[in-house]
Design a protein around this motif. Structure first.
Motif, PDB file in Angstrom:
ATOM      1  N   SER A  19      79.492  22.138 -40.202  1.00 24.04           N
ATOM      2  CA  SER A  19      80.669  21.987 -39.027  1.00 24.04           C
ATOM      3  C   SER A  19      79.805  22.051 -37.251  1.00 24.04           C
ATOM      4  N   HIS A  20      78.855  23.514 -37.368  1.00 24.56           N
ATOM      5  CA  HIS A  20      77.924  23.412 -35.878  1.00 24.56           C
ATOM      6  C   HIS A  20      78.479  22.165 -35.329  1.00 24.56           C
ATOM      7  N   VAL A  21      76.726  21.451 -35.845  1.00 25.38           N
ATOM      8  CA  VAL A  21      76.116  20.226 -35.412  1.00 25.38           C
ATOM      9  C   VAL A  21      77.268  19.171 -35.118  1.00 25.38           C
ATOM     10  N   GLU A  22      78.453  18.739 -36.204  1.00 28.28           N
ATOM     11  CA  GLU A  22      79.533  18.063 -36.021  1.00 28.28           C
ATOM     12  C   GLU A  22      80.703  18.258 -34.676  1.00 28.28           C
ATOM     13  N   ASP A  23      80.338  19.665 -34.485  1.00 28.35           N
ATOM     14  CA  ASP A  23      81.325  20.407 -32.844  1.00 28.35           C
ATOM     15  C   ASP A  23      80.699  19.775 -32.262  1.00 28.35           C
ATOM     16  N   ALA A  24      79.397  19.847 -32.394  1.00 26.54           N
ATOM     17  CA  ALA A  24      78.185  20.085 -30.633  1.00 26.54           C
ATOM     18  C   ALA A  24      78.047  18.030 -30.465  1.00 26.54           C
ATOM     19  N   ALA A  25      77.994  17.446 -31.684  1.00 26.61           N
ATOM     20  CA  ALA A  25      78.472  15.996 -31.401  1.00 26.61           C
ATOM     21  C   ALA A  25      79.493  15.751 -31.027  1.00 26.61           C
ATOM     22  N   LYS A  26      80.198  15.966 -31.111  1.00 30.47           N
ATOM     23  CA  LYS A  26      82.003  15.660 -30.896  1.00 30.47           C
ATOM     24  C   LYS A  26      82.046  16.216 -29.066  1.00 30.47           C
ATOM     25  N   ALA A  27      81.905  17.447 -28.868  1.00 27.52           N
ATOM     26  CA  ALA A  27      81.716  17.845 -27.690  1.00 27.52           C
ATOM     27  C   ALA A  27      80.585  17.389 -26.494  1.00 27.52           C
ATOM     28  N   ALA A  28      79.788  16.237 -26.249  1.00 23.38           N
ATOM     29  CA  ALA A  28      79.074  14.920 -25.841  1.00 23.38           C
ATOM     30  C   ALA A  28      80.365  14.427 -25.890  1.00 23.38           C
ATOM     31  N   ARG A  29      81.067  14.453 -26.318  1.00 25.75           N
ATOM     32  CA  ARG A  29      82.212  13.015 -25.978  1.00 25.75           C
ATOM     33  C   ARG A  29      83.032  13.691 -25.202  1.00 25.75           C
ATOM     34  N   ALA A  87      83.409  24.631 -24.140  1.00 21.43           N
ATOM     35  CA  ALA A  87      82.145  25.342 -23.559  1.00 21.43           C
ATOM     36  C   ALA A  87      80.953  25.361 -24.063  1.00 21.43           C
ATOM     37  N   ILE A  88      80.627  23.728 -24.813  1.00 21.74           N
ATOM     38  CA  ILE A  88      79.585  22.684 -24.985  1.00 21.74           C
ATOM     39  C   ILE A  88      79.653  21.676 -23.256  1.00 21.74           C
ATOM     40  N   ALA A  89      80.907  20.255 -23.865  1.00 17.42           N
ATOM     41  CA  ALA A  89      81.041  19.945 -22.672  1.00 17.42           C
ATOM     42  C   ALA A  89      81.067  20.454 -21.137  1.00 17.42           C
ATOM     43  N   TRP A  90      81.459  21.607 -20.656  1.00 17.61           N
ATOM     44  CA  TRP A  90      81.401  22.606 -19.675  1.00 17.61           C
ATOM     45  C   TRP A  90      79.809  22.256 -19.568  1.00 17.61           C
ATOM     46  N   ALA A  91      79.427  22.841 -20.208  1.00 15.09           N
ATOM     47  CA  ALA A  91      77.738  23.074 -19.634  1.00 15.09           C
ATOM     48  C   ALA A  91      77.209  21.787 -19.723  1.00 15.09           C
ATOM     49  N   ILE A  92      77.819  20.038 -20.707  1.00 19.04           N
ATOM     50  CA  ILE A  92      76.968  19.254 -19.814  1.00 19.04           C
ATOM     51  C   ILE A  92      77.501  18.360 -18.751  1.00 19.04           C
ATOM     52  N   ALA A  93      79.065  18.690 -18.333  1.00 15.14           N
ATOM     53  CA  ALA A  93      79.217  18.566 -17.359  1.00 15.14           C
ATOM     54  C   ALA A  93      78.620  19.604 -16.282  1.00 15.14           C
ATOM     55  N   LYS A  94      77.613  20.511 -15.945  1.00 11.92           N
ATOM     56  CA  LYS A  94      77.350  21.028 -15.318  1.00 11.92           C
ATOM     57  C   LYS A  94      76.044  20.255 -14.978  1.00 11.92           C
ATOM     58  N   GLY A  95      75.379  19.021 -15.939  1.00 13.03           N
ATOM     59  CA  GLY A  95      74.104  18.575 -15.749  1.00 13.03           C
ATOM     60  C   GLY A  95      73.136  19.215 -16.508  1.00 13.03           C
ATOM     61  N   THR A  96      73.131  20.103 -17.311  1.00 11.70           N
ATOM     62  CA  THR A  96      72.400  20.702 -18.494  1.00 11.70           C
ATOM     63  C   THR A  96      72.561  19.801 -19.935  1.00 11.70           C
ATOM     64  N   THR A  97      71.602  20.895 -20.648  1.00 12.18           N
ATOM     65  CA  THR A  97      71.409  20.340 -22.234  1.00 12.18           C
ATOM     66  C   THR A  97      71.881  21.388 -22.822  1.00 12.18           C
ATOM     67  N   PRO A  98      73.165  21.762 -23.571  1.00 13.70           N
ATOM     68  CA  PRO A  98      73.450  22.763 -24.586  1.00 13.70           C
ATOM     69  C   PRO A  98      72.567  22.854 -25.219  1.00 13.70           C
ATOM     70  N   LEU A  99      71.944  24.340 -25.680  1.00 16.60           N
ATOM     71  CA  LEU A  99      71.318  24.616 -27.010  1.00 16.60           C
ATOM     72  C   LEU A  99      72.170  24.988 -27.633  1.00 16.60           C
ATOM     73  N   VAL A 100      72.496  24.667 -28.997  1.00 15.44           N
ATOM     74  CA  VAL A 100      73.835  25.275 -29.652  1.00 15.44           C
ATOM     75  C   VAL A 100      73.016  25.931 -30.822  1.00 15.44           C
ATOM     76  N   GLY A 101      72.863  26.740 -31.202  1.00 16.91           N
ATOM     77  CA  GLY A 101      72.676  27.333 -32.739  1.00 16.91           C
ATOM     78  C   GLY A 101      73.846  26.878 -33.483  1.00 16.91           C
ATOM     79  N   VAL A 102      73.460  26.367 -34.926  1.00 19.22           N
ATOM     80  CA  VAL A 102      73.335  25.638 -35.468  1.00 19.22           C
ATOM     81  C   VAL A 102      73.446  26.096 -37.048  1.00 19.22           C
ATOM     82  N   THR A 103      74.632  26.828 -38.189  1.00 12.56           N
ATOM     83  CA  THR A 103      74.035  27.123 -39.563  1.00 12.56           C
ATOM     84  C   THR A 103      74.710  26.646 -40.631  1.00 12.56           C
ATOM     85  N   LYS A 104      75.476  25.804 -39.504  1.00 13.62           N
ATOM     86  CA  LYS A 104      76.498  24.944 -40.715  1.00 13.62           C
ATOM     87  C   LYS A 104      76.358  23.681 -39.940  1.00 13.62           C
TER      88      LYS A 104
END
Length: 326
Positions: free
Chosen positions: A277-287, A258-275
């Motif tokens: 692991s959520h941050v690590e998910d976001a960082a991995k999605a960028a790749r 879901a995050i990678a799709w948003a990046i591919a659309k030319g946007t900056t995903p704003l991801v809510g994080v409470t753990k």
């Protein structure tokens, strides 16, 4: 004036941090404290994701307070602060309601400037936009943006700022596989043409597109997001299944797709994080690099789901039929 700013591939959101009105317990069913959230903040910096987004209205100051306590422990240059002026909670008795709200935010963060300051919604473009100009001139705000504005309103804000030599650096709207109204309304195209960053919030639809929930395992009852999304689960199961299958091809989770799709659309995903692991998910999605045919498949299945996830606080981005019927 140069409106460009350095923005990481993913921005991190703190809407769900802290209790109180419009806070984590009311919207998300969370009751998170600083001890639980500090590792989340540290994980962001460790993963090179240093732009943190909040608002004075989130938890009526609770989110800014928690985030501010973490920011104060680091060199100011290492953290980019994004926060918002919300017209609905402005002090009508103040001669400068926007300046007064900003001053309160500055105290919470222990700083003398905000990297990116937003007008949270278009309550009155003509009334509130000029208030950004003295903040920019004073240096208390480095860049400005607008959130939940439609294209006509964005253009009007830009013209008001341009008359004083300033401009919009960013637009922040709800945008996901299930809600592409800003694309349909021409806002993404406008931002590309003008070099304005587009922040896509709710790319995971408050967890509905995370892969964690389905009809057999719904969002926990007792929160606004559960009431909103659990009835939609049967309609979006085919989309989540496709995201899971495509994710397996890229060694990625559903949320990362879901995050990678948003990046591919030319946007900056704003991801809510409470753990963390959520941050690590976001960082991995960028790749994760989705293929064009995978993007097309996901968008087609999402449109066929026929759901409208526009929030109660959001105005329509375009008139006529919902985006998925066009």
């Amino acid at each position: 004036m140069n409106t460009k700013m350095n923005i990481p591939a993913v921005a991190l959101g703190t809407w769900s941090w802290g209790v109180g009105a419009v806070g984590g317990n009311e919207i998300f069913g969370n009751n998170l404290n600083e001890a639980q959230l500090k590792p989340v903040f540290e994980a962001g910096l460790q993963n090179g994701l240093n732009l943190w987004d909040t608002a004075a209205v989130y938890g009526m100051g609770a989110s800014e307070t928690i985030l501010g306590d973490f920011v104060k422990e680091h060199p100011r240059k290492d953290v980019a602060i994004s926060t918002k002026f919300t017209p609905q909670i402005a002090d009508a008795a103040s001669p400068d309601p926007m300046g007064a709200m900003l001053a309160t935010s500055l105290v919470r963060f222990g700083t003398d400037y905000i990297d990116l300051y937003w007008i949270h919604n278009p309550a009155d473009v003509e009334k509130w936009t000029p208030g950004l100009i003295p903040l920019l001139k004073s240096g208390r705000v480095k860049h400005v943006g607008v959130s939940n504005h439609n294209l006509e309103q964005i253009k009007r804000v830009e013209s008001i700022l341009a008359a004083e030599g300033f401009g919009i650096s960013a637009v922040q709207n709800h945008y996901s596989l299930l809600y592409r109204a800003s694309e349909d309304a021409g806002i993404l195209e406008y931002c590309r043409e003008k070099g304005v960053a587009f922040f896509a919030y709710m790319v995971l639809e408050q967890g509905a597109l995370s892969g964690k929930y389905d009809t057999q395992n719904p969002l926990p009852e007792g929160s606004q997001r559960a009431a909103r999304y659990n009835p939609l689960m049967p309609k979006i199961e085919s989309l989540v299944a496709a995201m899971k299958r495509i994710g397996q091809e890229h060694d990625a989770t559903v949320s990362q797709v879901a995050i990678a799709w948003a990046i591919a659309k030319g946007t900056t995903p704003l991801v809510g994080v409470t753990k963390p692991s959520h941050v690590e998910d976001a960082a991995k999605a960028a790749r994760v690099k989705l293929l064009p045919q995978e993007m097309e498949e996901l968008e087609r299945i999402a449109a066929n789901a026929g759901v409208d996830t526009r929030g109660a606080w959001e105005s329509a981005m375009a008139g006529g039929k919902p985006w998925y019927e066009k």
